[in-house]
Design an enzyme around this catalytic site. Structure first.
Site, PDB file in Angstrom:
ATOM      1  N   TYR A   7       0.802  -1.223   0.000  1.00 41.20           N
ATOM      2  CA  TYR A   7       0.000   0.000   0.000  1.00 41.20           C
ATOM      3  C   TYR A   7       0.835   1.273   0.000  1.00 41.20           C
ATOM      4  CZ  TYR A   7       1.374  -0.515   4.834  1.00 41.20           C
ATOM      5  OH  TYR A   7       2.120  -0.685   5.973  1.00 41.20           O
ATOM      6  N   GLY A   8       2.154   1.144  -0.014  1.00 37.68           N
ATOM      7  CA  GLY A   8       3.032   2.315   0.050  1.00 37.68           C
ATOM      8  C   GLY A   8       4.011   2.302  -1.103  1.00 37.68           C
ATOM      9  N   SER A   9       5.289   2.457  -0.791  1.00 39.73           N
ATOM     10  CA  SER A   9       6.302   2.502  -1.847  1.00 39.73           C
ATOM     11  C   SER A   9       6.361   1.196  -2.642  1.00 39.73           C
ATOM     12  CB  SER A   9       7.677   2.831  -1.263  1.00 39.73           C
ATOM     13  OG  SER A   9       8.055   1.886  -0.298  1.00 39.73           O
ATOM     14  N   LEU A  10       5.915   0.090  -2.044  1.00 43.37           N
ATOM     15  CA  LEU A  10       5.922  -1.192  -2.766  1.00 43.37           C
ATOM     16  C   LEU A  10       4.830  -1.275  -3.834  1.00 43.37           C
ATOM     17  CD1 LEU A  10       6.751  -3.667   0.137  1.00 43.37           C
ATOM     18  CD2 LEU A  10       8.236  -2.972  -1.752  1.00 43.37           C
ATOM     19  N   GLU A  75      10.699  -3.706   5.516  1.00 45.57           N
ATOM     20  CA  GLU A  75       9.679  -3.037   6.333  1.00 45.57           C
ATOM     21  C   GLU A  75      10.170  -2.719   7.734  1.00 45.57           C
ATOM     22  OE1 GLU A  75       7.265  -1.621   5.158  1.00 45.57           O
ATOM     23  OE2 GLU A  75       6.856  -2.649   3.295  1.00 45.57           O
TER      24      GLU A  75
END
Length: 154
Positions: A7-10, A75
């Site tokens: 849900y972020g940089s990934l 993470e």
């Protein structure tokens, strides 16, 4: 093999590729009853459970145990990997997946809502370089990432 909700940089295929040296198949998905927060002085987000909210992201399909270990390291200790239920946007299928939840639910540095579009090019490039360095460290000495540091502008 494991499916992982990101849900972020990934969300960025470039970041995933820097970490895994491949881009696994993915599906857009919704994680119900969570909220994606910005974190003060950081470019990446955190999610924590919040009733009646949702987080839009995607599910990476077929993550191998070594790849999951790389994600666990990427993470870091502030996140906890948890099993959650998501709904695939294209089919409404419910799927049980792993995701990374911020451990400190009352962290005063969490605020607002994080937006991938607000991630600057410089920050994204720095995250990709971090992923490349992290992967190199894991290939040479998997138990130690101490010589890999975050170094980016926010």
């Amino acid at each position: 093999m494991t499916n992982v909700f990101v849900y972020g940089s990934l969300i960025s295929d470039d970041v995933v590729s820097a970490l895994l040296s491949r881009v696994p198949p993915s599906h857009p998905a919704i994680l119900p009853n969570y909220h994606r927060f910005s974190i003060k002085e950081r470019v990446y987000p955190a999610i924590i459970p919040v009733e009646n909210n949702k987080v839009v992201g995607k599910v990476l399909i077929g993550i191998t145990p070594p790849e999951l270990y790389i994600f666990d390291t990427f993470e870091d200790a502030e996140y906890e990997r948890k099993t959650v239920d998501v709904f695939l946007i294209d089919s409404s299928e419910k799927l049980q997946v792993e995701t990374y939840v911020w451990q400190n639910k009352t962290d005063p540095n969490l605020y607002g809502e994080w937006d991938f579009e607000a991630l600057t090019i410089n920050s994204l490039v720095a995250i990709i370089k971090y992923g490349d360095a992290l992967t190199s460290v894991h290939e040479s000495k998997p138990e130690d990432k101490s010589d890999v540091e975050w170094n980016f502008e926010h």
